[in-house]
Each structure stands twice: as C-alpha cells, then as structure tokens.
Design a protein around this motif. Structure first.
Motif, PDB file in Angstrom:
ATOM      1  N   HIS A 182       0.807  -1.217   0.000  1.00 50.40           N
ATOM      2  CA  HIS A 182       0.000   0.000   0.000  1.00 50.40           C
ATOM      3  C   HIS A 182       0.842   1.269   0.000  1.00 50.40           C
ATOM      4  CE1 HIS A 182      -2.374  -3.319   1.506  1.00 50.40           C
ATOM      5  NE2 HIS A 182      -3.496  -2.633   1.374  1.00 50.40           N
ATOM      6  N   ALA A 183       2.061   1.197   0.523  1.00 46.64           N
ATOM      7  CA  ALA A 183       2.879   2.401   0.699  1.00 46.64           C
ATOM      8  C   ALA A 183       3.293   3.028  -0.632  1.00 46.64           C
ATOM      9  CB  ALA A 183       4.121   2.091   1.532  1.00 46.64           C
ATOM     10  N   VAL A 184       3.237   2.270  -1.719  1.00 44.51           N
ATOM     11  CA  VAL A 184       3.632   2.816  -3.024  1.00 44.51           C
ATOM     12  C   VAL A 184       2.474   2.793  -4.016  1.00 44.51           C
ATOM     13  CG1 VAL A 184       6.063   2.192  -2.753  1.00 44.51           C
ATOM     14  CG2 VAL A 184       4.481   0.536  -3.767  1.00 44.51           C
ATOM     15  N   LEU A 185       1.281   2.435  -3.549  1.00 46.19           N
ATOM     16  CA  LEU A 185       0.145   2.259  -4.457  1.00 46.19           C
ATOM     17  C   LEU A 185      -0.255   3.560  -5.136  1.00 46.19           C
ATOM     18  CD1 LEU A 185      -2.148   0.339  -5.488  1.00 46.19           C
ATOM     19  CD2 LEU A 185      -3.522   1.244  -3.621  1.00 46.19           C
ATOM     20  N   LEU A 186      -0.418   4.634  -4.354  1.00 49.68           N
ATOM     21  CA  LEU A 186      -0.889   5.889  -4.921  1.00 49.68           C
ATOM     22  C   LEU A 186       0.117   6.475  -5.905  1.00 49.68           C
ATOM     23  CD1 LEU A 186      -2.498   7.586  -1.785  1.00 49.68           C
ATOM     24  CD2 LEU A 186      -3.620   6.300  -3.610  1.00 49.68           C
ATOM     25  N   GLU A 187       1.411   6.341  -5.593  1.00 54.39           N
ATOM     26  CA  GLU A 187       2.439   6.851  -6.499  1.00 54.39           C
ATOM     27  C   GLU A 187       2.414   6.110  -7.836  1.00 54.39           C
ATOM     28  OE1 GLU A 187       3.777   8.088  -2.434  1.00 54.39           O
ATOM     29  OE2 GLU A 187       2.814   6.352  -3.332  1.00 54.39           O
ATOM     30  N   ILE A 188       2.124   4.814  -7.794  1.00 53.11           N
ATOM     31  CA  ILE A 188       2.017   4.046  -9.037  1.00 53.11           C
ATOM     32  C   ILE A 188       0.753   4.436  -9.799  1.00 53.11           C
ATOM     33  CG2 ILE A 188       1.728   1.728  -9.990  1.00 53.11           C
ATOM     34  CD1 ILE A 188       3.437   0.676  -7.695  1.00 53.11           C
ATOM     35  N   GLN A 189      -0.354   4.593  -9.085  1.00 57.76           N
ATOM     36  CA  GLN A 189      -1.604   4.963  -9.746  1.00 57.76           C
ATOM     37  C   GLN A 189      -1.513   6.353 -10.373  1.00 57.76           C
ATOM     38  OE1 GLN A 189      -5.026   4.358  -7.278  1.00 57.76           O
ATOM     39  NE2 GLN A 189      -6.485   5.072  -8.802  1.00 57.76           N
ATOM     40  N   ALA A 190      -0.672   7.207  -9.824  1.00 57.44           N
ATOM     41  CA  ALA A 190      -0.506   8.554 -10.371  1.00 57.44           C
ATOM     42  C   ALA A 190       0.064   8.544 -11.784  1.00 57.44           C
ATOM     43  CB  ALA A 190       0.399   9.381  -9.457  1.00 57.44           C
ATOM     44  N   THR A 191       0.724   7.456 -12.188  1.00 61.77           N
ATOM     45  CA  THR A 191       1.303   7.376 -13.534  1.00 61.77           C
ATOM     46  C   THR A 191       0.269   6.977 -14.582  1.00 61.77           C
ATOM     47  OG1 THR A 191       1.934   5.027 -13.288  1.00 61.77           O
ATOM     48  CG2 THR A 191       3.503   6.690 -12.506  1.00 61.77           C
ATOM     49  N   ILE A 192      -0.949   6.618 -14.148  1.00 63.31           N
ATOM     50  CA  ILE A 192      -1.994   6.178 -15.073  1.00 63.31           C
ATOM     51  C   ILE A 192      -2.867   7.364 -15.467  1.00 63.31           C
ATOM     52  CG2 ILE A 192      -3.971   4.646 -15.387  1.00 63.31           C
ATOM     53  CD1 ILE A 192      -2.771   2.811 -13.291  1.00 63.31           C
ATOM     54  N   PRO A 193      -3.059   7.627 -16.757  1.00 61.06           N
ATOM     55  CA  PRO A 193      -3.950   8.724 -17.172  1.00 61.06           C
ATOM     56  C   PRO A 193      -5.370   8.495 -16.669  1.00 61.06           C
ATOM     57  CG  PRO A 193      -2.620   7.920 -19.018  1.00 61.06           C
ATOM     58  CD  PRO A 193      -2.434   6.946 -17.899  1.00 61.06           C
ATOM     59  N   SER A 194      -6.059   9.605 -16.383  1.00 60.94           N
ATOM     60  CA  SER A 194      -7.415   9.501 -15.853  1.00 60.94           C
ATOM     61  C   SER A 194      -8.315  10.535 -16.516  1.00 60.94           C
ATOM     62  CB  SER A 194      -7.404   9.715 -14.330  1.00 60.94           C
ATOM     63  OG  SER A 194      -8.698   9.592 -13.790  1.00 60.94           O
TER      64      SER A 194
END
Length: 385
Positions: A182-194
């Motif tokens: 979980h500690a790196v989940l948001l940073e990874i999701q930030a690389t996905i276009p939305s």
C-alpha cells in the motif's frame, strides 16, 4: 506454517490475502474520491485524512519505515543470494565475505537509481515479477519432487513457552504483511492517465487483481509444499533445504537477486521523489541529472551502509514494520474510508470492523515477534561473514 500448523497457518494466509486486497481496493478508490482531485502521493492522502499539519507527521514516518526498511532488507537479501549462488556454482572458488557481496549488489542500484520515474523502471519491474514466479515455482516443484522427509513431523516447533509465543507472534505478523504494498500504491496509480469517462481506478484495480493473483501463485504453493515436504524443520528460505539439483537451486537464487533488484527500485522511487522535491523547495536546487545523481546515490549508499552494518535487519523489520506496515496497509485507508461510508454503501460496516480488528492484531503480532528477534538474532549473528 512451521509455527502455526496446517489449519491456522492456511487460515491466516487466506485472511491476509483477502483483507489486504480489500484495503488495496479502498486505497484505489480514495485516489480520486474527490471530483477533480487526485491524491498522487501517500502524504497527500494523509493530509486530507488527518489535516494539513497533522497528516505529514502521522503518515510520512510510517511510509518511510516501510520503504526504507524494505530497501535495506532487499540489499541484505540480494547480497546473501549472490553469495549463495556463487557457493553453489563455483565450489572451488575462495569464499568472499557477505559484506562484499552486498557492496556488489548495491553497485547495481547506483546505476538503476538514476532512472527518472516509475515508467522508466517498468521493464525492471516486469523482470522482477517474472523472476518471482520462476523461483517460487522452482521452490514448490522442488519440494514436491523431493517428497516428504523421512522424519517429517507436522507438530508445532518445540521451544520454551516464551520462545514459542514470540515465534507465533512473528509468524502472524509476517503472514499479515506478506501481501502489503500500500505504501507505493498511490504513487504508481498517479502514472496512469485519468478521464471522467475512464478513471484511473479501472485499470489500476485490474492491475492489482493480476498482481494479487500472481502473489497467491507465489506464496501459497511455496508455503504449503515446503511445510508438506519438511514439516516443522522447514527453513525460512526453503531453497536452503533443497540441495539438488545444484544448478537449479543456483538459478533460483539468481532469480531472487533479479526480483529484489526490481523491488528495491519500486520502493525507492517515492523516496527519491520526496527527497528531490524537498531539495528544490527548501534549498532552491535545480531539477536535473546533477541533483538526481547526488540525492539518489546518497540514498543507495545509506541503505547499503545500514545493510552491511546490520545484516540481520530483516528481523528488525518485524519490529519496526509493526509501526509502519499496519498504518500504511490499514489505518490510513480506514480513517479516510470511514468518511466515505457515510455517503456510499461500497463497503459494509461489518467488513470495516473486521479489517480494523485485523490491522490491530497485525500491529501487535509483528511488533512483539520482531522485538524477540532483535534480542536473539542480534546477539547471535556473526558480522561480515
């Protein structure tokens, strides 16, 4: 499994997988829980959950414990597996101290750390995932082909009452956090276009489901086949119990090296980003290769130094992880999602309560078990061997 047995051990593994997947889904939804706003970093979600001033003080230390702690463990693990690979592959070679192997492993990261962002380490992460499946398959197939040991027993490991209690707590804590990321989940999701038509939550959830399926393929067969073959005598690293065929075991250790290389970079990337932003904001450094070279090389050198100095750091992680893994895996998402519950029925109150109880149990178990390991392993370990 060796300290929990078939029934409790399997139940804890399944519960860990299900509940961490549940909180992972919560984190994915929280990334864009406010229309027009994306929480691209864990600290951003912490500010929103606990307040602008209190949030960073609550979230940031816990996140750093997880990320820096894991990187130090990966540094130690990489050195040990390189050492084991060479011992098997070249039996006539002169043995080299573990600290030297760790320096060799760390040298790889001085180069890989200069990759700018998560997108640039996608290839490394893919190789790590493939290697994880490969060496896990070698481990459980090797146990299956080895068969049950002649004197195998499935009773609980015998030790003093206090030792048994601490070992059980440590096993519970390790099982609870086996699936944490979980500690790196948001940073990874930030690389996905939305976009409003296709929010990032959709592909991110699909990716997490694939990742958790792969984790299940890696962890469950190894745990069960290893315990089936060697019973309570199984070691933490089942590859150490498998001595033949030598070339296959050597290959598996090399695969572990590739896996932890990718894992190190994934956990280090948010730390790199935080340090560089701090240098730019507070000391007016310019973004670019010189800053990246200095900051990231210093971080790699730090994790390498701690790993060489404390090669039993994996046991310390059980203690510190109780204060890091539990909050990042459960508490922050539950705190923010409790507000979301008032407006949505996506998560039932019963599952919310169950996850809360599980998170508290994980915190207590890992902290107590890790504290015991600090006392025993730090006094018994022979440095630089």
């Amino acid at each position: 499994m060796a300290y929990l047995g078939w029934g409790p051990g399997t139940m804890v593994l399944v519960a860990s997988w299900c509940l961490t997947l549940n909180t992972m889904w919560q984190m994915i939804q929280l990334h864009e829980c406010i229309p027009g706003t994306r929480f691209d970093r864990y600290i951003d979600l912490g500010r929103h959950a606990f307040g602008e001033k209190l949030g960073p003080w609550i979230v940031l230390p816990q996140q750093l414990i997880v990320q820096v702690g894991c990187d130090i463990v990966y540094m130690v693990t990489g050195g040990k597996c390189l050492k084991k690979f060479m011992e098997i592959a070249c039996t006539s070679c002169k043995p080299i101290k573990l600290s030297y192997w760790m320096v060799m492993f760390g040298g790889i990261h001085f180069f890989l750390a200069q990759l700018p962002n998560f997108n640039s380490v996608a290839g490394v992460s893919l190789a790590a995932a493939v290697m994880s499946i490969s060496y896990s398959t070698i481990a459980w197939v090797g146990c299956l082909s080895h068969g049950r040991a002649a004197d195998v027993t499935y009773g609980y490991k015998q030790s003093s009452p206090a030792g048994s209690m601490f070992r059980v707590f440590n096993a519970l804590g390790q099982s609870s956090f086996a699936f944490a990321g979980h500690a790196v989940l948001l940073e990874i999701q930030a690389t996905i276009p939305s976009t409003p038509e296709r929010p990032s939550t959709v592909p991110m959830w699909k990716g997490v489901m694939v990742a958790y399926f792969v984790k299940a393929l890696c962890y469950f067969p190894v745990a069960m086949m290893g315990y089936w073959a060697f019973g309570q005598a199984v070691q933490d690293n089942v590859l150490l119990d498998l001595q033949r065929p030598a070339w296959l075991i050597a290959s598996a250790n090399l695969m572990v090296v590739v896996n932890v290389i990718g894992s190190y970079q994934v956990y280090a990337m948010p730390v790199f980003d935080m340090l560089e932003r701090m240098m730019v904001k507070k000391w007016n450094f310019s973004q670019g290769l010189p800053l990246r070279l200095v900051v990231r090389s210093a971080y790699v050198a730090f994790t390498l130094f701690v790993g060489v100095t404390f090669p039993f750091f994996g046991d310390l992680l059980g203690f510190f992880g109780g204060f890091g893994f539990a909050p990042t895996s459960f508490f922050v998402s539950l705190k923010k999602f409790s507000n979301f519950l008032k407006q949505s029925n996506h998560l039932t109150y019963s599952s919310h309560i169950i996850t809360s109880i599980f998170s508290i149990w994980s915190l207590i178990a890992s902290t107590i078990g890790g504290f015991r390991n600090i006392i025993t392993d730090s006094s018994d370990y022979k440095f630089y061997t």
